[in-house]
Motif scaffolding. Structure first.
Motif, PDB file in Angstrom:
ATOM      1  N   ILE A  39       0.622  -1.234   0.175  1.00 61.95           N
ATOM      2  CA  ILE A  39       0.255  -0.549   0.227  1.00 61.95           C
ATOM      3  C   ILE A  39       0.639   1.410  -0.048  1.00 61.95           C
ATOM      4  O   ILE A  39       0.057   2.374  -0.808  1.00 61.95           O
ATOM      5  N   ALA A  40       1.617   1.303   0.819  1.00 56.01           N
ATOM      6  CA  ALA A  40       2.711   2.505   1.268  1.00 56.01           C
ATOM      7  C   ALA A  40       3.743   2.369  -0.779  1.00 56.01           C
ATOM      8  O   ALA A  40       2.846   3.738  -0.973  1.00 56.01           O
ATOM      9  N   ASN A  41       3.797   1.549  -1.611  1.00 54.62           N
ATOM     10  CA  ASN A  41       4.974   1.813  -2.787  1.00 54.62           C
ATOM     11  C   ASN A  41       3.840   2.213  -3.104  1.00 54.62           C
ATOM     12  O   ASN A  41       3.718   2.874  -4.932  1.00 54.62           O
ATOM     13  N   LEU A  42       2.420   1.769  -3.686  1.00 58.11           N
ATOM     14  CA  LEU A  42       1.324   1.965  -4.372  1.00 58.11           C
ATOM     15  C   LEU A  42       1.270   3.979  -4.713  1.00 58.11           C
ATOM     16  O   LEU A  42       1.070   4.555  -5.180  1.00 58.11           O
ATOM     17  N   VAL A  99      11.219   9.529   3.855  1.00 62.07           N
ATOM     18  CA  VAL A  99      10.673   9.560   4.979  1.00 62.07           C
ATOM     19  C   VAL A  99       8.838   9.631   5.552  1.00 62.07           C
ATOM     20  O   VAL A  99       8.822   8.766   6.570  1.00 62.07           O
ATOM     21  N   VAL A 100       8.300   9.171   4.401  1.00 57.70           N
ATOM     22  CA  VAL A 100       7.033   8.766   4.531  1.00 57.70           C
ATOM     23  C   VAL A 100       6.664   7.388   4.221  1.00 57.70           C
ATOM     24  O   VAL A 100       5.813   7.139   5.581  1.00 57.70           O
ATOM     25  N   GLU A 101       7.555   6.935   3.279  1.00 56.91           N
ATOM     26  CA  GLU A 101       7.840   5.600   3.913  1.00 56.91           C
ATOM     27  C   GLU A 101       7.878   4.536   5.512  1.00 56.91           C
ATOM     28  O   GLU A 101       7.917   4.120   5.634  1.00 56.91           O
ATOM     29  N   ALA A 102       9.437   5.233   5.664  1.00 58.25           N
ATOM     30  CA  ALA A 102      10.053   5.335   6.847  1.00 58.25           C
ATOM     31  C   ALA A 102       9.062   5.341   8.024  1.00 58.25           C
ATOM     32  O   ALA A 102       8.872   4.628   8.849  1.00 58.25           O
TER      33      ALA A 102
END
Length: 135
Positions: free
Chosen positions: A48-51, A87-90
């Motif tokens: 979901i994060a990558n999409l 930053v968002v994914e971390a």
């Protein structure tokens, strides 16, 4: 006389997105596995994060390319966007992954995003040429 037909610009954008999204998922997925994340929840958050981040990146870069072309502004936007994505994914991984500690989540985000950004940069030109040739 022969007529020239142009393919839909949206076909090109979708193909470009898929041509960058799939390698990103494969590269970052391998790194996620190497960091020993195995739970379905971790993989779901990762997907979901990558999409979300890759979709936002594709839209932002497409708008920039249409408005200004592929120039210094495009490259600057790409570099800044990759930083924001990291930053968002971390943050998402630290908050939502429960499998390992926060240091591992941050390290995984850093390594996977650095690797996929580098690979993405290296393959961007050949991918674009391929997309143009088939769309």
């Amino acid at each position: 006389t022969k007529a020239v037909s142009l393919p839909s610009v949206w076909v090109g954008y979708v193909l470009q997105f898929l041509a960058t999204f799939v390698p990103t998922l494969l590269m970052e997925g391998l790194i996620l596995f190497l960091f020993r994340y195995r739970q379905k929840r971790s993989w779901a958050v990762f997907g979901i994060a990558n999409l979300t981040t890759q979709g936002a990146l594709a839209v932002a870069l497409s708008i920039e390319a249409v408005q200004s072309g592929v120039s210094w502004g495009f490259t600057s936007l790409l570099v800044m966007a990759e930083g924001v994505i990291l930053v968002v994914e971390a943050i998402a991984y630290v908050l939502l992954w429960k499998e390992h500690d926060r240091e591992r989540a941050i390290s995984c985000a850093l390594v996977s995003n650095a690797a996929s950004a580098l690979i993405g940069w290296l393959i961007s030109e050949p991918v674009w040429r391929f997309v143009v040739s088939i769309s």
